[in-house]
Design an enzyme around this catalytic site. Structure first.
Site, PDB file in Angstrom:
ATOM      1  N   GLN A 933       0.824  -1.204   0.000  1.00  0.00           N
ATOM      2  CA  GLN A 933       0.000   0.000   0.000  1.00  0.00           C
ATOM      3  C   GLN A 933       0.862   1.260   0.000  1.00  0.00           C
ATOM      4  O   GLN A 933       0.641   2.162  -0.792  1.00  0.00           O
ATOM      5  CB  GLN A 933      -0.953  -0.017   1.188  1.00  0.00           C
ATOM      6  CG  GLN A 933      -2.032  -1.091   1.058  1.00  0.00           C
ATOM      7  CD  GLN A 933      -3.034  -1.064   2.190  1.00  0.00           C
ATOM      8  OE1 GLN A 933      -3.062  -0.133   2.997  1.00  0.00           O
ATOM      9  NE2 GLN A 933      -3.862  -2.084   2.259  1.00  0.00           N
ATOM     10  N   HIS A 935       1.325   3.598   2.591  1.00  0.00           N
ATOM     11  CA  HIS A 935       0.945   4.757   3.414  1.00  0.00           C
ATOM     12  C   HIS A 935       2.087   4.972   4.403  1.00  0.00           C
ATOM     13  O   HIS A 935       2.094   4.412   5.501  1.00  0.00           O
ATOM     14  CB  HIS A 935      -0.364   4.481   4.151  1.00  0.00           C
ATOM     15  CG  HIS A 935      -1.519   4.187   3.250  1.00  0.00           C
ATOM     16  ND1 HIS A 935      -2.050   5.123   2.389  1.00  0.00           N
ATOM     17  CD2 HIS A 935      -2.241   3.054   3.063  1.00  0.00           C
ATOM     18  CE1 HIS A 935      -3.047   4.594   1.729  1.00  0.00           C
ATOM     19  NE2 HIS A 935      -3.190   3.335   2.110  1.00  0.00           N
ATOM     20  N   THR A 961       0.443   0.201  -4.310  1.00  0.00           N
ATOM     21  CA  THR A 961      -0.958   0.297  -4.690  1.00  0.00           C
ATOM     22  C   THR A 961      -1.694   1.495  -4.089  1.00  0.00           C
ATOM     23  O   THR A 961      -2.736   1.881  -4.602  1.00  0.00           O
ATOM     24  CB  THR A 961      -1.705  -0.979  -4.267  1.00  0.00           C
ATOM     25  OG1 THR A 961      -1.501  -1.191  -2.858  1.00  0.00           O
ATOM     26  CG2 THR A 961      -1.185  -2.186  -5.033  1.00  0.00           C
ATOM     27  N   GLU A 962      -1.151   2.094  -3.016  1.00  0.00           N
ATOM     28  CA  GLU A 962      -1.878   3.186  -2.354  1.00  0.00           C
ATOM     29  C   GLU A 962      -0.885   4.207  -1.788  1.00  0.00           C
ATOM     30  O   GLU A 962      -1.027   4.669  -0.658  1.00  0.00           O
ATOM     31  CB  GLU A 962      -2.766   2.644  -1.222  1.00  0.00           C
ATOM     32  CG  GLU A 962      -3.761   1.593  -1.642  1.00  0.00           C
ATOM     33  CD  GLU A 962      -4.606   1.068  -0.489  1.00  0.00           C
ATOM     34  OE1 GLU A 962      -4.652   1.737   0.568  1.00  0.00           O
ATOM     35  OE2 GLU A 962      -5.211  -0.003  -0.624  1.00  0.00           O
ATOM     36  N   LEU A 963       0.100   4.574  -2.551  1.00  0.00           N
ATOM     37  CA  LEU A 963       1.197   5.389  -2.025  1.00  0.00           C
ATOM     38  C   LEU A 963       0.740   6.793  -1.657  1.00  0.00           C
ATOM     39  O   LEU A 963       0.109   7.487  -2.446  1.00  0.00           O
ATOM     40  CB  LEU A 963       2.325   5.467  -3.060  1.00  0.00           C
ATOM     41  CG  LEU A 963       3.528   6.333  -2.672  1.00  0.00           C
ATOM     42  CD1 LEU A 963       4.239   5.762  -1.456  1.00  0.00           C
ATOM     43  CD2 LEU A 963       4.498   6.474  -3.841  1.00  0.00           C
TER      44      LEU A 963
END
Length: 1456
Positions: A933, A935, A961-963
């Site tokens: 991800q 975060h 996928t969710e930087l």
């Protein structure tokens, strides 16, 4: 009829009009050079460009002439055009005005452009951009612009274009006028009189630069004025040598503005320089106050392109009187010149009737306050209760609860739901794309719970949205502040702000509730960082060299002492970051004993050693003792207490008696009075040991230098260009200009449904990203919030948006393992009901979007949640992957986890992630990718790289996928983003990065956005754009004597220009015979083919010839390469039955005389084919023996069957020898795609098609024979397990005298409906009955059927309705050899229900056992297993096919 009803009827009829005017339509002036500009004469002389058009005429009662509709548009450039060659002259400026609209399936606004095309016989066609606008459904808008022609062209065409394919372009009128015409001048005079304020009221001095730069100052850059001349009718200022976006032109207006007055700003601006599509220009107000920080107010902004003048508009008002007020224009990227033609600022009240004193002082007249009666001074007017009652109080609880401010407060009582609370409708007072701030002071009647401010929005299309503004933990004891911001992307039909949160029965008290436009904070400045040394350990007495614990103290009542026996080298990641191998430790450690709490351990104060905004890496050796009855793994955490607030510095799980490295990082961004470092974590009673603790500042710049070198190796290739077709004189001195237009590294962002209603958001997104992931709209909790209440509308519209703009999509997510993210109705399901719901979710989602999403996150965060595992068992997780793959075999299936890359979470270490992947794979889950991800807070490159290296051992592609990164300072945020993007880009296992948003107020984390809510790109966003520019290659150089040119560039798309010299001038030549060949170096051939660099050569007319030559050269190299490779890059253990195209296919054509030409191998790909073509086909397989040799099974019988089918369809067919030879060549060419022995087979598909055009009923004039291949596993999802079949009584697959015995599309298309229905009911396949009596068995959808009763094996006879299967024929012969009686006959369905065994045969399915058959609600089970007849026959057949059993029948052909 009553008057009111009549008015209502008239209003309704008006609303039914297809579009509404944005302003009154004016009469066409005689000087309009466009003929039939109002379409009163239909379409004459307009012409639709590669599309269709018609005119909608007005009714007799309307004064409008009608409008044109441009439809069936497949490209954005398709529109309506008119030749205006005779009506235009060089050197004249023409003003264009058009009234346009759009109509179509999407709700977001669309761009409409006006363009002039200049065609010349001796040079390339030129395009002049006139202007553009954004149009929405059901609304007319004006499009305005100008153009001028310097040199007359042979043909001048004006046209309107622009909306996305699939949308209709609507045009009500088009006017093109000479700006010197009398009526145009009159129009301008009227505008000056009625629309624009008199020049005397303009508070800007020298507004049109007629006096040079007088009164203007350039802000840290240069500027000059271009005066009016023959080429320029007006003067304009040029602001150049700009190195920052904020540099521009300014004017002090302190003495010309007053508080309380609203000012309107209008400026004519443009840009010049290296702009890809458009650049942002902003009007800003700088307010300077003595003794306080300078304040900046955004007035307005626009986007402009080179040579296009745009009007920038906005308003501002002053609440107080600053010491200095400065107006300035800024915004384009550094290196881009800002052009300014004029600036006007008027007080809006100057052109209105004088206001009365009473009106100007009215308490609610302040348009800056959106809420009315926000402090309840007017009772409860304008307020209402949302599922509750409202009351006003001066005090409560015997005076213990008093107003926080003012004289009273409101309470929401008798609340029936969590969402019940006080609300106010703000529909008429709120604007889209404007940031609002909501603030309140709240309290509860008892207990403590989260209280949230929420915005409810209903749009014109009835779509609803709930936007969380902010939340706070409220209690009974005191008032707490609730404050947050929100923004509306679209235009609302209704907007309501309310307070919600606590359970029913708890009253919510509200002291005041205010919503107003938010003040824009000043832009970030790069923080000052005190003197520091990178890599220096700030921990005192870390090595314990003198054997004492000086500098350390026990946190809590534990005891500290020094122990011996710890590692004598630095922890690994500390060594990597510090790039040292020679520093050694003392072998001593701090031992904490007598721990009675998890938080107890060694500590020391580091307040004075920590510098603000520096990123620190944490690394230490840790170990736990055996005290406290240690039976389970223990967490060890290095933490900081910053003024009492816990900050994570790294965490690791320790489950044995060994030393482990704990690693992490931190950054402090606010000055603290006390910073304490401490180690904690294990259970009470467990001893804690810490050795070699290192905390040091990290040098990001040094790391970036290393990463850029790594990226050069991973993401670049050497390329050699060769220019041919030029004579030596032209080649001498020629230069090549190479410009990369895009990098092929996938870069995307999350989006939400409301985002695509915001034109500014869409423009930034489309300019910078090629991939999208939906934030929430695909999650199960969104698509089915209540059982059976399906909502795919948002996802459908977002997918439509992405498809319109060719944006690739990731599907996030099918399931979410964390219980708190699962809707309540799912949590309450029983085990069998939950299992069925999971299956339905998979089927609904992946059937609906089959082939639409490139990736799916199958089960989100399995390391952090266990809902489905606990309810259904671990195999349920693997089954989710298996079923998803069966439903959408082309989608890559991902895991997705957070804190993998930063060391912050002991539950999600890289080692645990790898273990989870292996466990899923062992259960047959077709895992296709690893999602991180990302975060992350305070990233450290070495820690991230270490995690990526470990995960890369799985051999699977890795995606961030969710930087997102977070920092209150935009510059530091940009630093963090730079670290993460380069770490990903420089690692060979990372195949893409998705940002988890970029727009303020639409991010999951605070202080993470790149673009402010008003559309201004902040400092972090500018860094992002700079990184994207760094990932492009720009090269220029001379051509070698033989036409060669070499360069090294990033993978992606390029534009190449070849410039030759003639005399002393250099020009770009358009050589029709010039050919550029792209030749990649042999040393990087394999990776070059895997990641090609595409060159788009715009100077070439013979592009098709170039393609053929380049493709031929590359193909020959690929042949050499592929023949040397044993296996393709495939997961052979998880091979399903789905198309995975192998490298080559065989193509052979035949004319209508029936003779086939010599065929050839070609790369697998699309083929050209007439829409009237028909086809028959075959299916056979190639197997790999243990020794590697390839075997074919009875291909001559496939050839004969194709001949019989071709004869039935009146088609020519290849001879048996031609057929077998083609199959052999295809199998051998694709040998690397033949799975290892026992893993599957290469399915070979011979295909015979009529490819010549024919309209009537008759044979085709030309036929094509093709053979292609694909590696496959089991046909049925059950694999070799028993099938569950369903007897179909309604639909039949073939009729006597038809084509049921032919292997063609006509044989299989009729089964699809029944098969789909059966699979939705959980069956594997369908058994069909005869079409006459519907009592006799025929076959399944794609295989023959056998029944076993005792020693007799029966199968339906082939009488023209059943395909004569080759596997069927082979199994019958094997059964006879084993002593069974084999009977071909009409098999009654009752015999099937009374059989001992049932099995199916076919090339695709092999020999498959049947476990159950359901007929007329009766379900019968059959014998299966190792001792079954089916298994015995299958073992012999498979043994012969794979070479394990001697072939005494001559069925197998070996390929040499």
């Amino acid at each position: 009829m009553p008057i009111g009803l009549l008015l209502q009827l008239i209003t309704s009829l008006l609303l039914l009009s297809p579009l509404r005017h944005s302003k009154a339509t004016t009469l066409m002036a005689y000087s309009n050079i466009v003929h039939n500009g109002d379409f009163s004469d239909g379409l004459e002389p307009w012409y639709p460009n590669a599309c269709q058009a018609f005119v909608v005429s007005s009714d007799s009662s309307s004064s409008d002439s009608g409008y044109a509709v441009v439809t069936n548009r497949k490209e954005t450039w398709q529109g309506l055009e008119q030749d205006i060659t005779p009506q235009v002259s060089p050197g004249v400026t023409y003003n264009v005005s058009a009234c346009v609209g759009v109509s179509g399936p999407f709700h977001e606004s669309s761009q409409v452009l006006a363009t002039v095309r200049l065609e010349r016989d001796d040079s390339p066609t030129e395009y002049l951009f006139i202007g553009k606008t954004y149009a929405s459904r059901d609304k007319w808008v004006d499009l305005e612009g100008t153009f001028s022609i310097s040199n007359m062209a042979d043909r001048v065409v004006i046209y309107l274009e622009g909306p996305a394919p699939g949308k209709d372009l609507l045009i009500r009128s088009v006017t093109v006028k000479d700006s010197t015409s009398r009526d145009f001048q009159e129009k301008e005079e009227n505008k000056a009189a009625f629309s624009v304020y008199p020049p005397a009221l303009n508070i800007i001095e020298n507004h049109d630069f007629s006096g040079g730069l007088c009164s203007w100052n350039s802000n840290s850059c240069d500027s000059f004025v271009v005066g009016s001349n023959e080429c320029n009718s007006e003067s304009y200022a040029v602001v150049n040598n700009r190195s920052e976006t904020w540099q521009g032109l300014e004017q002090d207006i302190t003495d010309r503005v007053s508080p309380g007055c609203s000012y309107k700003v209008s400026a004519s601006v443009s840009v010049w320089g290296p702009v890809q599509r458009s650049a942002q220009v902003l009007a800003t107000l700088k307010l300077e106050h003595q003794g306080s920080e300078t304040e900046f107010k955004l007035i307005g902004k626009t986007y402009v392109s080179n040579d296009v003048w745009k009007t920038l508009e906005g308003t501002f008002a002053l609440s107080g009187r600053p010491d200095r007020v400065v107006f300035f224009l800024e915004g384009p990227p550094p290196g881009v010149d800002l052009l300014i033609k004029s600036v006007t600022i008027h007080c809006e009240s100057d052109n209105q009737f004088e206001r009365s004193r009473d009106f100007s002082s009215a308490p609610e007249a302040d348009h800056h306050h959106i809420f009315l009666n926000s402090s309840f001074s007017d009772g409860l007017n304008h307020w209402s209760g949302r599922g509750c009652n409202l009351m006003l109080h001066e005090s409560l609880a015997d005076g213990r609860i008093l107003p926080h401010s003012g004289t009273c407060f409101a309470s929401a009582t008798e609340r029936t739901h969590k969402w019940s609370g006080i609300e106010q409708d703000i529909t008429e007072r709120v604007q889209r794309k404007l940031i609002y701030e909501a603030s309140s002071v709240v309290r509860l009647s008892h207990s403590h719970h989260t209280v949230q401010a929420t915005l409810y929005v209903q749009y014109l299309d009835q779509r609803e949205e709930y936007i969380g503004i902010s939340s706070v933990e409220a209690n009974h004891d005191d008032w707490v502040k609730l404050k947050g911001k929100f923004l509306l992307n679209g235009s609302p039909a209704r907007a309501v702000v309310y307070i919600e949160g606590p359970p029913p029965g708890i009253d919510v008290f509200v002291d005041h509730f205010e919503v107003k436009p938010a003040e824009k904070p000043p832009p970030s400045r790069r923080p000052y960082i005190e003197s520091h040394v990178f890599g220096m350990n700030i921990v005192s007495n870390s090595h314990l060299t003198d054997g004492t614990i000086e500098g350390w103290f026990p946190l809590g009542d534990c005891h500290l002492r020094v122990g011996e026996g710890s590692p004598q080298i630095l922890p690994p990641l500390a060594r990597h970051s510090l790039r040292t191998t020679h520093e050694y430790l003392s072998g001593r450690y701090v031992l904490a004993t007598n721990r009675s709490g998890t938080w107890m351990g060694p500590a020391q104060m580091i307040t004075d050693k920590v510098k603000l905004f520096l990123t620190y890496q944490v690394s230490a050796w840790v170990k736990v003792g055996s005290g406290g009855g240690l039976t389970c793994p223990q967490d060890v955490n290095i933490a900081l207490s910053v003024d009492g607030k816990w900050v994570n510095g790294g965490k690791v799980e320790v489950k044995d008696g060994d030393w482990h490295e704990v690693v992490g990082s931190f950054r402090i961004e606010k000055q603290a009075k006390k910073v304490m470092l401490h180690a904690q974590g294990p259970s009470p009673g467990v001893d804690l040991m810490v050795a070699g603790l290192q905390i040091f500042a990290v040098d990001h710049k040094a790391r970036l230098s290393y990463l850029k070198g790594q990226a050069d190796m991973v993401r670049k290739r050497n390329v050699r260009l060769k220019v041919t077709g030029l004579d030596p004189n032209e080649l001498s001195g020629a230069t090549v200009k190479i410009r990369q237009t895009s990098n092929s590294f996938p870069l995307g962002s999350s989006i939400s449904r409301s985002n695509i209603d915001n034109e500014d958001f869409v423009e930034f997104f489309l300019n910078n990203f090629k991939w999208a992931v939906f934030g929430n709209e695909l999650k199960w909790s969104w698509t089915e919030p209540e059982q059976g209440n399906l909502n795919y509308r948002d996802a459908d519209e977002m997918l439509g948006f992405c498809e319109t703009y060719n944006v690739e999509t990731r599907g996030h997510c099918i399931f979410w393992e964390v219980e708190s993210a699962i809707q309540p109705w799912v949590q309450e399901l029983s085990e069998p009901t939950l299992e069925a719901a999971v299956e339905n979710r998979l089927t609904d989602l992946l059937t609906r979007y089959n082939g639409k999403f490139r990736h799916y996150d199958v089960n989100n965060e399995m390391l952090h949640g266990s809902f489905y595992r606990d309810k259904l068992g671990f195999d349920a997780r693997a089954k989710m992957f298996r079923t998803a793959h069966e439903l959408d075999p082309l989608a890559r299936l991902f895991l997705n986890e957070y804190h993998i890359e930063d060391g912050f979470d002991s539950r999600s270490s890289p080692e645990k992630y790898i273990k989870l992947v292996h466990k899923l794979q062992k259960k047959g889950a077709p895992v296709g990718g690893i999602g991180i991800q990302g975060h992350i807070t305070s990233p450290v490159g070495h820690i991230v790289r270490n995690a990526l290296d470990k995960l890369s051992t799985l051999g699977l592609p890795i995606w961030f996928t969710e930087l997102d990164v977070s920092s209150v300072n935009e510059h530091v945020r940009g630093d963090d983003l730079e670290v993460m993007l380069w770490e990903a880009f420089a690692h060979p296992a990372v195949e893409g990065v998705m940002l988890w948003g970029f727009w303020e107020l639409f991010m999951s984390r605070e202080h993470a956005h790149l673009v402010d809510a008003d559309g201004e790109v902040n400092e972090a966003g500018k860094r992002f754009l700079e990184i994207k520019r760094e990932w492009l290659t720009f090269v220029e150089g001379g051509v070698e004597d033989e036409g060669g040119f070499e360069f090294r560039g990033y993978h992606g798309s390029y534009v190449v220009e070849v410039v030759t010299c003639e005399g002393s001038s250099s020009t770009t030549k358009n050589k029709g015979s010039a050919i550029v060949k792209m030749i990649k170096t042999i040393s990087s051939l394999r990776k070059s083919l895997a990641l090609p660099i595409h060159l788009h050569i715009r100077t070439l007319q013979t592009f098709s010839k170039y393609n053929a030559q380049a493709a031929s050269a590359v193909e020959e190299r690929e042949k050499l390469f592929y023949q040397n490779e044993e296996y393709a890059d495939m997961d052979w253990d998880n091979l399903g039955f789905a198309l995975t195209p192998a490298d080559y296919m065989y193509v052979m054509k035949c004319s209508k005389d029936g003779d086939f030409t010599k065929g050839e191998l070609t790369r697998f790909g699309n083929i050209e084919l007439s829409p009237s073509a028909g086809a028959i086909y075959e299916g056979t397989k190639a197997y790999r023996k243990d020794n590697g040799k390839l075997l074919l099974f009875r291909p001559d019988h496939n050839a004969v069957r194709m001949q019989h089918g071709a004869e039935r369809m009146l088609m020519p067919s290849p001879s048996v020898d031609q057929f077998v030879d083609a199959v052999k060549q295809t199998a051998f060419a694709n040998k690397r795609w033949v799975p290892p022995s026992g893993k599957g087979s290469l399915y070979i598909r011979p295909l015979l098609m009529g490819t010549g055009p024919v309209l009537g009923l008759g044979p085709a004039p030309e036929y094509t024979f093709i053979v292609y291949a694909s590696p496959v596993g089991n046909y049925f999802k059950e694999g070799v397990a028993a099938l569950n079949l369903y007897v179909e009584e309604e639909h039949t697959r073939a009729a006597p005298g038809g084509s049921g015995g032919v292997k063609s599309i006509t044989n299989y298309a009729p089964v699809l409906k029944a098969l789909s229905r059966a699979k939705s009911l959980g069956y594997s396949d369908v058994l069909y009955l005869d079409s006459v009596k519907k009592k006799y068995l025929e076959e399944a959808s794609a295989c023959n059927v056998f029944i076993v009763k005792g020693r007799t094996i029966s199968t339906p006879a082939t009488n023209g309705t059943i395909l004569e299967g080759i596997t069927r024929k082979s199994v019958m012969e094997i059964a006879c050899d084993q002593g069974y009686q084999v009977v071909e006959k009409a098999v009654h369905v009752d015999e099937v229900m009374d059989a001992d065994e049932v099995f199916c045969t076919g090339t695709a399915v092999g020999v498959a056992p049947v476990g159950t058959i359901t007929y007329q609600d009766k379900r019968v089970e059959y014998e299966t297993g190792d001792e079954s007849v089916c298994q015995k026959l299958r073992s012999v057949l498979v043994g012969i096919q794979t070479g394990l059993v001697e072939d005494t029948k001559g069925w197998v052909t070996c390929i040499n």
